[in-house]
Design a protein around this motif. Structure first.
Motif, mmCIF file in Angstrom:
data_model
loop_
_atom_site.group_PDB
_atom_site.id
_atom_site.type_symbol
_atom_site.label_atom_id
_atom_site.label_comp_id
_atom_site.label_asym_id
_atom_site.label_seq_id
_atom_site.Cartn_x
_atom_site.Cartn_y
_atom_site.Cartn_z
ATOM 1 N N MET A 189 0.834 -1.202 0.000
ATOM 2 C CA MET A 189 0.000 0.000 0.000
ATOM 3 C C MET A 189 0.869 1.252 0.000
ATOM 4 O O MET A 189 0.581 2.223 -0.714
ATOM 5 N N ILE A 190 1.943 1.230 0.792
ATOM 6 C CA ILE A 190 2.827 2.403 0.852
ATOM 7 C C ILE A 190 3.658 2.526 -0.420
ATOM 8 O O ILE A 190 3.757 3.597 -1.020
ATOM 9 N N PHE A 191 4.258 1.394 -0.854
ATOM 10 C CA PHE A 191 5.089 1.427 -2.052
ATOM 11 C C PHE A 191 4.262 1.804 -3.276
ATOM 12 O O PHE A 191 4.673 2.630 -4.100
ATOM 13 N N GLY A 192 3.075 1.194 -3.402
ATOM 14 C CA GLY A 192 2.219 1.492 -4.543
ATOM 15 C C GLY A 192 1.762 2.926 -4.559
ATOM 16 O O GLY A 192 1.494 3.494 -5.612
ATOM 17 N N GLY A 193 1.676 3.532 -3.356
ATOM 18 C CA GLY A 193 1.300 4.931 -3.274
ATOM 19 C C GLY A 193 2.399 5.871 -3.727
ATOM 20 O O GLY A 193 2.231 7.079 -3.707
ATOM 21 N N VAL A 248 -14.923 -6.333 -2.761
ATOM 22 C CA VAL A 248 -14.634 -4.895 -2.793
ATOM 23 C C VAL A 248 -15.101 -4.286 -4.109
ATOM 24 O O VAL A 248 -15.672 -3.176 -4.129
ATOM 25 N N LEU A 249 -14.884 -4.987 -5.215
ATOM 26 C CA LEU A 249 -15.342 -4.508 -6.519
ATOM 27 C C LEU A 249 -16.855 -4.308 -6.520
ATOM 28 O O LEU A 249 -17.356 -3.307 -7.046
ATOM 29 N N PHE A 250 -17.585 -5.246 -5.924
ATOM 30 C CA PHE A 250 -19.042 -5.138 -5.848
ATOM 31 C C PHE A 250 -19.441 -3.868 -5.084
ATOM 32 O O PHE A 250 -20.322 -3.119 -5.519
ATOM 33 N N LEU A 251 -18.779 -3.607 -3.967
ATOM 34 C CA LEU A 251 -19.089 -2.420 -3.166
ATOM 35 C C LEU A 251 -18.787 -1.138 -3.934
ATOM 36 O O LEU A 251 -19.593 -0.191 -3.947
ATOM 37 N N VAL A 252 -17.612 -1.093 -4.576
ATOM 38 C CA VAL A 252 -17.222 0.102 -5.331
ATOM 39 C C VAL A 252 -18.171 0.335 -6.503
ATOM 40 O O VAL A 252 -18.524 1.481 -6.822
ATOM 41 N N SER A 253 -18.612 -0.747 -7.142
ATOM 42 C CA SER A 253 -19.476 -0.625 -8.317
ATOM 43 C C SER A 253 -20.842 -0.072 -7.976
ATOM 44 O O SER A 253 -21.405 0.737 -8.725
ATOM 45 N N TYR A 254 -21.401 -0.496 -6.833
ATOM 46 C CA TYR A 254 -22.782 -0.154 -6.525
ATOM 47 C C TYR A 254 -22.945 0.923 -5.453
ATOM 48 O O TYR A 254 -24.068 1.316 -5.141
ATOM 49 N N ILE A 255 -21.831 1.389 -4.897
ATOM 50 C CA ILE A 255 -21.902 2.506 -3.933
ATOM 51 C C ILE A 255 -20.998 3.626 -4.455
ATOM 52 O O ILE A 255 -19.804 3.687 -4.138
ATOM 53 N N LEU A 313 -9.567 -1.893 -0.226
ATOM 54 C CA LEU A 313 -8.979 -3.115 -0.774
ATOM 55 C C LEU A 313 -7.874 -3.639 0.147
ATOM 56 O O LEU A 313 -7.783 -4.845 0.412
ATOM 57 N N GLY A 314 -7.034 -2.723 0.645
ATOM 58 C CA GLY A 314 -5.953 -3.127 1.537
ATOM 59 C C GLY A 314 -6.464 -3.726 2.835
ATOM 60 O O GLY A 314 -5.972 -4.759 3.299
ATOM 61 N N VAL A 315 -7.476 -3.086 3.434
ATOM 62 C CA VAL A 315 -8.053 -3.599 4.685
ATOM 63 C C VAL A 315 -8.684 -4.970 4.462
ATOM 64 O O VAL A 315 -8.523 -5.892 5.283
ATOM 65 N N SER A 352 -1.631 -8.114 -3.221
ATOM 66 C CA SER A 352 -1.467 -6.775 -2.647
ATOM 67 C C SER A 352 -0.817 -5.802 -3.621
ATOM 68 O O SER A 352 -0.989 -4.581 -3.502
ATOM 69 N N SER A 353 -0.085 -6.316 -4.604
ATOM 70 C CA SER A 353 0.549 -5.424 -5.583
ATOM 71 C C SER A 353 -0.477 -4.673 -6.414
ATOM 72 O O SER A 353 -0.183 -3.605 -6.958
ATOM 73 N N THR A 354 -1.693 -5.221 -6.521
ATOM 74 C CA THR A 354 -2.718 -4.563 -7.330
ATOM 75 C C THR A 354 -3.341 -3.363 -6.610
ATOM 76 O O THR A 354 -4.112 -2.621 -7.217
ATOM 77 N N ILE A 355 -3.009 -3.176 -5.324
ATOM 78 C CA ILE A 355 -3.528 -2.009 -4.603
ATOM 79 C C ILE A 355 -2.873 -0.731 -5.122
ATOM 80 O O ILE A 355 -3.512 0.319 -5.191
ATOM 81 N N GLY A 356 -1.594 -0.834 -5.508
ATOM 82 C CA GLY A 356 -0.827 0.336 -5.915
ATOM 83 C C GLY A 356 -1.475 1.174 -6.996
ATOM 84 O O GLY A 356 -1.557 2.413 -6.867
ATOM 85 N N PRO A 357 -1.945 0.556 -8.089
ATOM 86 C CA PRO A 357 -2.575 1.361 -9.140
ATOM 87 C C PRO A 357 -3.955 1.903 -8.782
ATOM 88 O O PRO A 357 -4.547 2.605 -9.598
#
Length: 426
Positions: free
Chosen positions: A101-105, A405-412, A180-182, A142-147
């Motif tokens: 999360m930190i590196f990807g940021g 997480v994708l479901f939550l992001v998509s519908y909220i 996503l990280g949590v 976890s690497s996918t959190i960065g983008p």
């Protein structure tokens, strides 16, 4: 007929394992030759695809990531996260997610994250008693959190495609990235408890403060980048240069992992990576221009809306399309080819372009860890000297977590839109 040839050549080349950029270029060339279109369109469309000021930040952030990795910045980030969470069951896995999360940021790229964090964490976790496929799966997931967390190279691409503020795109990804990280940390903890993975000795307050002080300069980089962009002090492109200069100074004079002798190799690697990405952007733009000229986006939009005009159903269909494409195609190419067409469908049912953009990027990030073409899976399998199948099995719980997480992001929509609207206005 020519469109059928276009897709047939493209799919065959993908199956044969040809790099996505060359598959796009050769299939586009075959279409142009069959149609009798002058090949002068090739350099014109490629140049138009990369002739965007904001894309200059791609080599900047790639360079920042390389400088971090060589300058021991990554190691200090991991050590700080381990001191913070190592005493919890599965603590090294939690530190892996936190480090990503930190590196990807800072770097904004998933593959760089997987390679740098993985080279430190996969051997370390295996030595401490974790299953190596699990260690590789945590690293890849976890690497996918960065983008998603700003800054983000895919967010820069979709910002330029949608004509929206890249700074607003960065803010829109912050809460989904943290969510996503949590969610991944919760998944790691549940699996660690079930499988009896070890936990480290609790760090003393002195040790925690020491690791916090040493990691301070690495953590400060993210704050500088975000504050500079949000506060209007510099553009994303300028932010990438600031990040590179900061990583150079900190890596050379604070952490002392960088030397002048290492810089030529770092710059060479940055040039090769950046040129490959920009070549991909150019060829994907040519491929996308062909699709647009043949009205494929309009046909896709009409086809989706003919199934249903219910927003809930349409969002589900959009997710399924993006997940499927993400499992086979490189992220940037998929965005350039699909995003304009699907954006029209999304806005047609009332979705905010920024909300859809975050959803699209999250879908394609999940694709980076989905067989058969999940790039991050190949990276961590290579680092851990593992078979691809064992890593693919180990990552299934994390894919389930990501889909929730994708479901939550998509519908909220508020998950994506609340922060940019709060800080930059609606």
């Amino acid at each position: 007929m020519e469109v059928i040839v276009l897709f047939s050549v493209f799919l065959v080349l993908l199956v044969l394992g040809m790099p996505i950029a060359f598959a796009l270029g050769i299939s586009s060339l075959s279409f142009l030759l069959l149609e009798g279109i002058s090949l002068t369109i090739v350099p014109q469309r490629m140049y138009a695809g990369i002739d965007t000021f904001v894309l200059l930040c791609i080599p900047g952030f790639v360079l920042a990531g390389n400088l971090m990795n060589v300058g021991n910045i990554t190691e200090h980030i991991v050590r700080f996260c381990n001191a913070l969470m190592g005493h919890i069951r599965g603590g090294l896995g939690l530190a892996n997610v936190g480090g990503s999360m930190i590196f990807g940021g800072i770097s904004g790229t998933a593959v760089a994250d997987a390679a740098s964090i993985g080279s430190v964490m996969i051997p370390g976790m295996a030595k401490s008693g974790y299953d190596k496929p699990f260690a590789a799966a945590v690293t890849a997931a976890s690497s996918t959190i960065g983008p998603i967390i700003p800054p983000s190279v895919p967010m820069i691409i979709v910002g330029s495609l949608a004509g929206v503020s890249v700074g607003r795109m960065f803010l829109a990804g912050a809460i989904p990235g943290l969510l996503l990280g949590v969610a991944m940390m919760i998944t790691v903890y549940i699996l660690a408890v079930r499988r009896g993975y070890p936990k480290e000795r609790r760090s003393t307050l002195r040790e925690l403060l020491h690791e916090g002080r040493t990691a301070f300069w690495a953590l400060l980089m993210t704050a500088i980048i975000l504050y500079g962009i949000i506060g209007g002090f510099f553009t994303p492109t300028e932010a990438s240069i600031v990040a590179s200069l900061y990583a150079l100074i900190v890596g050379m004079y604070v952490y002392k992992g960088l030397t002048w002798r290492k810089l030529p190799a770092i710059l060479t690697d940055t040039v090769l990576t950046s040129s490959g990405l920009l070549l991909l952007v150019g060829l994907a733009n040519l491929f996308g221009w062909i699709l647009t000229s043949q009205q494929i986006p309009q046909m896709v939009a009409a086809g989706i809306l003919s199934i249903s005009e219910n927003p809930l159903i349409v969002i589900l269909i959009l997710n399924l399309i993006l997940l499927f494409v993400g499992a086979f195609m490189e992220t940037i190419a998929a965005l350039i080819i699909l995003f304009p067409a699907l954006l029209g469908v999304a806005t047609g049912i009332g979705m905010d372009p920024i909300h859809f953009a975050v959803m699209a990027v999250l879908n394609l990030m999940i694709g980076l860890t989905t067989p058969p073409v999940g790039v991050c899976l190949f990276v961590v399998a290579g680092i851990g000297n593992l078979q691809m199948l064992s890593v693919a099995r180990a990552i299934v719980p994390f894919l389930v977590c990501n889909l929730i997480v994708l479901f939550l992001v998509s519908y909220i929509p508020a998950i994506s839109l609340w922060l940019p609207n709060l800080l930059m206005g609606e």
